[in-house]
Design a protein around this motif. Structure first.
Motif, PDB file in Angstrom:
ATOM      1  N   VAL A 148       0.858  -1.187   0.000  1.00 15.75           N
ATOM      2  CA  VAL A 148       0.000   0.000   0.000  1.00 15.75           C
ATOM      3  C   VAL A 148       0.890   1.231   0.000  1.00 15.75           C
ATOM      4  CG1 VAL A 148      -0.189   0.015   2.531  1.00 15.75           C
ATOM      5  CG2 VAL A 148      -1.959   1.140   1.151  1.00 15.75           C
ATOM      6  N   PHE A 149       0.441   2.266  -0.719  1.00 16.39           N
ATOM      7  CA  PHE A 149       1.141   3.545  -0.784  1.00 16.39           C
ATOM      8  C   PHE A 149       0.208   4.640  -0.285  1.00 16.39           C
ATOM      9  CE2 PHE A 149       2.740   1.227  -4.664  1.00 16.39           C
ATOM     10  CZ  PHE A 149       3.958   0.871  -4.127  1.00 16.39           C
ATOM     11  N   ALA A 150       0.717   5.850  -0.225  1.00 18.39           N
ATOM     12  CA  ALA A 150      -0.128   6.991   0.118  1.00 18.39           C
ATOM     13  C   ALA A 150      -1.186   7.159  -0.968  1.00 18.39           C
ATOM     14  CB  ALA A 150       0.717   8.254   0.258  1.00 18.39           C
ATOM     15  N   GLU A 151      -2.418   6.854  -0.608  1.00 21.01           N
ATOM     16  CA  GLU A 151      -3.576   6.966  -1.488  1.00 21.01           C
ATOM     17  C   GLU A 151      -3.463   6.106  -2.742  1.00 21.01           C
ATOM     18  OE1 GLU A 151      -4.834  10.986  -2.111  1.00 21.01           O
ATOM     19  OE2 GLU A 151      -4.567  11.518   0.005  1.00 21.01           O
ATOM     20  N   SER A 152      -2.767   4.989  -2.634  1.00 21.60           N
ATOM     21  CA  SER A 152      -2.667   4.057  -3.752  1.00 21.60           C
ATOM     22  C   SER A 152      -2.327   2.672  -3.213  1.00 21.60           C
ATOM     23  CB  SER A 152      -1.607   4.524  -4.753  1.00 21.60           C
ATOM     24  OG  SER A 152      -1.653   3.737  -5.926  1.00 21.60           O
ATOM     25  N   ILE A 153      -2.185   1.716  -4.114  1.00 17.18           N
ATOM     26  CA  ILE A 153      -1.796   0.359  -3.751  1.00 17.18           C
ATOM     27  C   ILE A 153      -0.763  -0.141  -4.745  1.00 17.18           C
ATOM     28  CG2 ILE A 153      -4.031  -0.163  -2.670  1.00 17.18           C
ATOM     29  CD1 ILE A 153      -4.756  -1.739  -5.219  1.00 17.18           C
ATOM     30  N   GLY A 154      -0.136  -1.267  -4.430  1.00 18.69           N
ATOM     31  CA  GLY A 154       0.867  -1.831  -5.320  1.00 18.69           C
ATOM     32  C   GLY A 154       0.263  -2.319  -6.622  1.00 18.69           C
ATOM     33  N   ARG A 155       1.071  -2.332  -7.653  1.00 19.15           N
ATOM     34  CA  ARG A 155       0.600  -2.831  -8.944  1.00 19.15           C
ATOM     35  C   ARG A 155       0.444  -4.342  -8.890  1.00 19.15           C
ATOM     36  NH1 ARG A 155       5.182  -1.501 -13.352  1.00 19.15           N
ATOM     37  NH2 ARG A 155       3.705  -2.685 -14.652  1.00 19.15           N
ATOM     38  N   THR A 156      -0.471  -4.849  -9.678  1.00 17.71           N
ATOM     39  CA  THR A 156      -0.761  -6.283  -9.657  1.00 17.71           C
ATOM     40  C   THR A 156      -0.712  -6.905 -11.045  1.00 17.71           C
ATOM     41  OG1 THR A 156      -3.148  -5.835  -9.789  1.00 17.71           O
ATOM     42  CG2 THR A 156      -2.194  -6.098  -7.584  1.00 17.71           C
ATOM     43  N   ASP A 157      -0.136  -6.180 -12.009  1.00 16.44           N
ATOM     44  CA  ASP A 157      -0.095  -6.676 -13.380  1.00 16.44           C
ATOM     45  C   ASP A 157       1.204  -7.402 -13.719  1.00 16.44           C
ATOM     46  OD1 ASP A 157       1.283  -4.257 -13.084  1.00 16.44           O
ATOM     47  OD2 ASP A 157       1.007  -3.716 -15.198  1.00 16.44           O
ATOM     48  N   LEU A 158       2.082  -7.581 -12.737  1.00 16.45           N
ATOM     49  CA  LEU A 158       3.314  -8.324 -12.947  1.00 16.45           C
ATOM     50  C   LEU A 158       3.089  -9.799 -12.621  1.00 16.45           C
ATOM     51  CD1 LEU A 158       5.781  -5.776 -11.311  1.00 16.45           C
ATOM     52  CD2 LEU A 158       5.283  -6.081 -13.744  1.00 16.45           C
ATOM     53  N   PRO A 159       3.975 -10.697 -13.090  1.00 16.43           N
ATOM     54  CA  PRO A 159       3.795 -12.129 -12.822  1.00 16.43           C
ATOM     55  C   PRO A 159       3.625 -12.404 -11.323  1.00 16.43           C
ATOM     56  CG  PRO A 159       5.521 -11.809 -14.445  1.00 16.43           C
ATOM     57  CD  PRO A 159       5.151 -10.439 -13.965  1.00 16.43           C
ATOM     58  N   GLY A 160       2.593 -13.184 -10.986  1.00 20.40           N
ATOM     59  CA  GLY A 160       2.322 -13.520  -9.591  1.00 20.40           C
ATOM     60  C   GLY A 160       1.437 -12.526  -8.880  1.00 20.40           C
ATOM     61  N   GLY A 161       1.074 -11.431  -9.543  1.00 16.75           N
ATOM     62  CA  GLY A 161       0.231 -10.428  -8.916  1.00 16.75           C
ATOM     63  C   GLY A 161      -1.237 -10.790  -8.974  1.00 16.75           C
ATOM     64  N   SER A 162      -2.007 -10.280  -8.013  1.00 15.78           N
ATOM     65  CA  SER A 162      -3.450 -10.513  -7.973  1.00 15.78           C
ATOM     66  C   SER A 162      -4.118  -9.324  -7.295  1.00 15.78           C
ATOM     67  CB  SER A 162      -3.791 -11.798  -7.207  1.00 15.78           C
ATOM     68  OG  SER A 162      -5.178 -11.872  -6.927  1.00 15.78           O
ATOM     69  N   TYR A 163      -4.937  -8.614  -8.041  1.00 14.93           N
ATOM     70  CA  TYR A 163      -5.633  -7.451  -7.490  1.00 14.93           C
ATOM     71  C   TYR A 163      -6.538  -7.838  -6.330  1.00 14.93           C
ATOM     72  CZ  TYR A 163      -8.596  -3.255  -7.428  1.00 14.93           C
ATOM     73  OH  TYR A 163      -9.281  -2.127  -7.047  1.00 14.93           O
ATOM     74  N   ASP A 164      -7.331  -8.881  -6.508  1.00 13.95           N
ATOM     75  CA  ASP A 164      -8.255  -9.302  -5.453  1.00 13.95           C
ATOM     76  C   ASP A 164      -7.495  -9.731  -4.198  1.00 13.95           C
ATOM     77  OD1 ASP A 164     -10.407  -8.785  -7.086  1.00 13.95           O
ATOM     78  OD2 ASP A 164     -10.678 -10.869  -7.715  1.00 13.95           O
ATOM     79  N   GLU A 165      -6.396 -10.443  -4.399  1.00 16.59           N
ATOM     80  CA  GLU A 165      -5.614 -10.905  -3.254  1.00 16.59           C
ATOM     81  C   GLU A 165      -4.965  -9.741  -2.527  1.00 16.59           C
ATOM     82  OE1 GLU A 165      -2.944 -14.836  -2.340  1.00 16.59           O
ATOM     83  OE2 GLU A 165      -2.509 -13.744  -4.191  1.00 16.59           O
ATOM     84  N   LEU A 166      -4.483  -8.747  -3.277  1.00 10.66           N
ATOM     85  CA  LEU A 166      -3.861  -7.594  -2.637  1.00 10.66           C
ATOM     86  C   LEU A 166      -4.878  -6.822  -1.805  1.00 10.66           C
ATOM     87  CD1 LEU A 166      -1.321  -5.892  -2.254  1.00 10.66           C
ATOM     88  CD2 LEU A 166      -1.989  -4.579  -4.273  1.00 10.66           C
ATOM     89  N   LEU A 167      -6.064  -6.579  -2.357  1.00 10.83           N
ATOM     90  CA  LEU A 167      -7.092  -5.884  -1.582  1.00 10.83           C
ATOM     91  C   LEU A 167      -7.467  -6.663  -0.336  1.00 10.83           C
ATOM     92  CD1 LEU A 167      -9.525  -4.412  -4.266  1.00 10.83           C
ATOM     93  CD2 LEU A 167      -7.764  -3.232  -2.950  1.00 10.83           C
ATOM     94  N   ARG A 168      -7.573  -7.970  -0.465  1.00 15.45           N
ATOM     95  CA  ARG A 168      -7.895  -8.793   0.705  1.00 15.45           C
ATOM     96  C   ARG A 168      -6.784  -8.680   1.762  1.00 15.45           C
ATOM     97  NH1 ARG A 168      -9.395 -12.778  -1.870  1.00 15.45           N
ATOM     98  NH2 ARG A 168      -7.430 -13.952  -2.049  1.00 15.45           N
ATOM     99  N   SER A 169      -5.541  -8.686   1.322  1.00 17.79           N
ATOM    100  CA  SER A 169      -4.423  -8.553   2.262  1.00 17.79           C
ATOM    101  C   SER A 169      -4.492  -7.240   3.019  1.00 17.79           C
ATOM    102  CB  SER A 169      -3.093  -8.627   1.501  1.00 17.79           C
ATOM    103  OG  SER A 169      -2.866  -9.902   0.957  1.00 17.79           O
ATOM    104  N   ILE A 170      -4.767  -6.160   2.303  1.00 15.36           N
ATOM    105  CA  ILE A 170      -4.819  -4.847   2.952  1.00 15.36           C
ATOM    106  C   ILE A 170      -5.981  -4.772   3.934  1.00 15.36           C
ATOM    107  CG2 ILE A 170      -5.135  -2.373   2.542  1.00 15.36           C
ATOM    108  CD1 ILE A 170      -3.767  -2.831  -0.216  1.00 15.36           C
ATOM    109  N   HIS A 171      -7.137  -5.271   3.524  1.00 14.49           N
ATOM    110  CA  HIS A 171      -8.305  -5.217   4.399  1.00 14.49           C
ATOM    111  C   HIS A 171      -8.135  -6.115   5.630  1.00 14.49           C
ATOM    112  CE1 HIS A 171     -11.175  -2.631   2.307  1.00 14.49           C
ATOM    113  NE2 HIS A 171     -10.676  -3.096   1.179  1.00 14.49           N
ATOM    114  N   GLU A 172      -7.430  -7.221   5.485  1.00 16.45           N
ATOM    115  CA  GLU A 172      -7.291  -8.155   6.608  1.00 16.45           C
ATOM    116  C   GLU A 172      -6.105  -7.838   7.516  1.00 16.45           C
ATOM    117  OE1 GLU A 172      -7.134 -12.087   5.010  1.00 16.45           O
ATOM    118  OE2 GLU A 172      -9.270 -12.116   4.442  1.00 16.45           O
ATOM    119  N   LYS A 173      -5.030  -7.248   6.964  1.00 18.72           N
ATOM    120  CA  LYS A 173      -3.808  -7.084   7.750  1.00 18.72           C
ATOM    121  C   LYS A 173      -3.460  -5.635   8.075  1.00 18.72           C
ATOM    122  CE  LYS A 173      -2.979 -11.458   7.951  1.00 18.72           C
ATOM    123  NZ  LYS A 173      -1.846 -12.094   7.262  1.00 18.72           N
ATOM    124  N   ILE A 174      -3.856  -4.704   7.240  1.00 16.73           N
ATOM    125  CA  ILE A 174      -3.474  -3.307   7.449  1.00 16.73           C
ATOM    126  C   ILE A 174      -4.603  -2.489   8.067  1.00 16.73           C
ATOM    127  CG2 ILE A 174      -2.632  -1.203   6.345  1.00 16.73           C
ATOM    128  CD1 ILE A 174      -0.619  -3.510   6.389  1.00 16.73           C
TER     129      ILE A 174
END
Length: 204
Positions: A148-174
Motif C-alpha cells: 500500500v502507498f499513500a492513497e494508492s496500492i501496489g501494482r498487480t499486473d506483474l507475474p504472480g500479482g493478484s488485485y483481489d488478493e492484494l485488496l484482501r491482504s490490505i483489508h485483513e492485515k493493514i
C-alpha cells in the motif's frame, strides 16, 4: 528507534535503516539498489547490521543486496513465496540483467516475529503484489513494501500479482490496525492507516 530513509535506484525505492541508538545495532529493509551508498551510510554511522529484511523479491527492492550482505554478514530474511527470486530474479527488466543474490538465511511466514537490533518485527503476510509479499510491523510503524502507498496500492499486473488478493491482504492485515499507525511504503511518502482508510480510493 531511529529510522533513516534512502531513495535508491532509478525507480526511487525506499530503503529503510532502523537503528537502535543505544546499542548501535540496526536492520536494513529493502536494499533496492545503490548498495555501496547504503554500506557507506552504515559504516559512517557505525551501525552493526543484525538482519536484512525483505518485503518482497522484486529487483527494485533487492538489487543492492549483494553489497550490503557482503559488507555486514547479516542474515537475509524473505517469505517463502518470493524466496526463489533471490537466485532466479523474475523482475530483471526493472534494472537490467538478472542477478543471483544467493539463498536467504531465514524464510519467514505470517505471524513470525524477527528479533533484531533489540526490536521485534512482526511478519504480516500480504500477498497480491507478489506471492510472498509481506509487511513488517515494529511497534507503531509498518514497513509495507509495495502493498500500500499513500492513497494508492501496489501494482498487480506483474507475474504472480493478484488485485483481489492484494485488496484482501490490505483489508485483513493493514486496515484493522490503529489509525495512528505509520505506514512506510516502498515508494513515495509515509502515510497512516487512518489516512488510507479514509482517503485511499482503492479501499473505499
Amino acid at each position: 528507534m531511529k529510522i533513516k530513509q534512502m531513495e535508491v535506484g532509478p525507480i526511487m525505492t525506499n530503503c529503510y535503516i532502523v537503528e537502535n541508538e543505544e546499542t548501535k545495532h540496526g536492520v536494513v529493509i529493502d536494499p533496492g539498489d545503490d548498495g555501496d551508498r547504503i554500506v557507506d551510510l552504515l559504516h559512517g554511522d557505525g551501525i552493526t547490521v543484525d538482519a536484512i529484511l525483505l518485503t518482497h523479491g522484486h529487483a527494485d527492492h533487492i538489487s543492492g543486496l549483494k553489497e550490503v550482505r557482503e559488507a555486514t554478514h547479516a542474515k537475509v530474511c524473505i517469505a517463502a513465496g518470493d524466496a526463489d527470486r533471490l537466485t532466479h530474479c523474475t523482475s530483471a527488466f526493472f534494472l537490467g540483467p538478472a542477478k543471483d543474490f544467493g539463498p536467504a538465511d531465514v524464510i519467514y511466514k505470517d505471524g513470525d516475529k524477527v528479533q533484531a537490533a533489540g526490536y521485534t518485527f512482526e511478519v504480516l503476510a500480504t500477498p497480491g503484489h507478489t506471492p510472498g509479499g509481506v509487511c513488517l510491523k515494529c511497534g507503531d510503524v509498518v514497513f509495507c513494501g509495495d502493498t500500500v502507498f499513500a492513497e494508492s496500492i501496489g501494482r498487480t499486473d506483474l507475474p504472480g500479482g493478484s488485485y483481489d488478493e492484494l485488496l484482501r491482504s490490505i483489508h485483513e492485515k493493514i486496515l484493522p490496525l490503529d489509525d495512528d499507525v505509520t505506514l512506510l511504503p516502498g515508494h513515495g511518502p509515509a502515510t497512516t492507516v487512518g489516512w488510507e482508510r479514509r482517503r485511499n480510493p482503492f479501499l473505499q
